[in-house]
Design a protein around this motif. Structure first.
Motif, PDB file in Angstrom:
ATOM      1  N   VAL A   1      49.183  36.496  32.902  1.00  0.00           N
ATOM      2  CA  VAL A   1      48.184  37.081  33.796  1.00  0.00           C
ATOM      3  C   VAL A   1      48.323  36.413  35.156  1.00  0.00           C
ATOM      4  O   VAL A   1      48.508  35.185  35.246  1.00  0.00           O
ATOM      5  CB  VAL A   1      46.749  36.866  33.258  1.00  0.00           C
ATOM      6  N   SER A   2      48.211  37.190  36.227  1.00  0.00           N
ATOM      7  CA  SER A   2      48.337  36.652  37.583  1.00  0.00           C
ATOM      8  C   SER A   2      47.125  35.800  37.968  1.00  0.00           C
ATOM      9  O   SER A   2      46.062  35.876  37.355  1.00  0.00           O
ATOM     10  CB  SER A   2      48.492  37.796  38.586  1.00  0.00           C
ATOM     11  N   ASP A   3      47.291  35.029  39.023  1.00  0.00           N
ATOM     12  CA  ASP A   3      46.223  34.155  39.508  1.00  0.00           C
ATOM     13  C   ASP A   3      45.008  34.958  39.965  1.00  0.00           C
ATOM     14  O   ASP A   3      45.144  36.021  40.603  1.00  0.00           O
ATOM     15  CB  ASP A   3      46.712  33.322  40.696  1.00  0.00           C
ATOM     16  N   GLU A   4      43.832  34.433  39.651  1.00  0.00           N
ATOM     17  CA  GLU A   4      42.553  34.918  40.177  1.00  0.00           C
ATOM     18  C   GLU A   4      42.377  36.428  40.027  1.00  0.00           C
ATOM     19  O   GLU A   4      41.970  37.120  40.955  1.00  0.00           O
ATOM     20  CB  GLU A   4      42.405  34.491  41.648  1.00  0.00           C
ATOM     21  N   ARG A   5      42.628  36.924  38.815  1.00  0.00           N
ATOM     22  CA  ARG A   5      42.486  38.356  38.530  1.00  0.00           C
ATOM     23  C   ARG A   5      41.331  38.675  37.577  1.00  0.00           C
ATOM     24  O   ARG A   5      41.004  39.839  37.382  1.00  0.00           O
ATOM     25  CB  ARG A   5      43.783  38.894  37.925  1.00  0.00           C
TER      26      ARG A   5
END
Length: 284
Positions: free
Chosen positions: A160-164
């Motif tokens: 999962v990408s950062d701050e999503r």
């Protein structure tokens, strides 16, 4: 520092062995559930549920805190009767939020979360067992859950990408990890500022008997890998979380004591709710 493959963990197993026995256990559960098509938990392979006297999955879910409406709202074989609580009860999900489920299994909590966040929201389930991910994807089709997706991956290395993510949920899975600081580091990374944790898990109230701590089956069945409340609070605070709260559920001894036929697990283990929040603005 992340655990190395041969470093000790809360359990008596090295990290590589712990991941292996957990993955094998849940692969077996997924395969057996596919054959049973909604039957009871296996006496040999159920985790976080009674051993030889396993109750039907709906009955077990009621013990964990799920309502009748929640049980009736999910189709298919997503409810495996596993877990130690109901993260939905503490998540306070709202329309449009993005939710991540750590150790999503067959997807039951993901589908409940999807109903709360609606079409404007999004739910991602991550599980390290290919058989569980495959099963969850089939269940997603049965439930017409277009805002839910399942990804293969370890909770120590989230795909999962950062701050999503707005909210992270999990049900009796963090205790299975051999590297809990890394789990919460990853959770912090993927949460948006102000994002929150809403986790059901087990915590230690006393020392685990030595023979239990080193038993692979006990580790894989949510018994021997748990941490104390103090350790979890320290990990979460050191990671950067605020408003950390870990609340034991004393009534959980009613089902925890039946998790093993040879000893009373409730003598050293209790279910708890774990909540925390990522600060709105990072320090510095």
């Amino acid at each position: 520092m992340p655990e190395t493959n041969d470093s000790p963990t809360e359990s008596g197993l090295d990290a590589q062995t712990q991941r292996k026995v957990v993955r094998e256990r849940y692969a077996t559960i997924a395969a057996e559930k596919a054959e049973e098509a909604g039957g009871c938990c296996s006496s040999d392979d159920s985790c976080c549920s009674p051993a030889e006297t396993a109750a039907p999955t709906d009955e077990t879910a009621r013990q964990l805190g799920y309502s009748e409406s929640e049980l009736e709202s999910v189709d298919g074989n997503a409810n495996l009767g596993l877990g130690c609580g109901n993260p939905q009860a503490i998540a306070s999900l709202t329309t449009g939020e993005s939710v991540l489920d750590l150790g999503s299994g067959a997807g039951f909590d993901c589908f409940l979360a999807a109903q709360e966040v609606g079409e404007a929201g999004r739910v991602i389930g991550v599980d390290m067992t290919p058989e569980m991910v495959e099963k969850a994807r089939v269940n997603a089709s049965q439930n017409d859950a277009e805002n839910v997706e399942f990804r293969l991956g370890e909770i120590e290395h989230l795909p999962v990408s950062d701050e999503r993510i707005d909210v992270i949920i999990s049900n009796c899975v963090v205790n299975l990890s051999p590297d809990k600081p890394q789990v919460f580091d990853e959770a912090f990374r993927v949460l948006r500022p102000g994002g929150r944790l809403a986790i059901s898990d087990v915590v230690l109230t006393a020392a685990v008997p030595h023979d239990v701590r080193a038993d692979p089956d006990s580790v894989a069945s949510c018994v021997a890998g748990a941490s104390t409340i103090d350790r979890l609070e320290t990990i979460l605070t050191d990671t950067g979380f605020e408003a950390v709260n870990i609340s034991p559920k004393d009534e959980s001894d009613e089902f925890i004591r039946d998790w093993d036929d040879d000893y009373d697990v409730s003598e050293f283990l209790v279910s708890a709710t774990i909540t925390a929040r990522k600060p709105e603005v990072a320090d510095g």
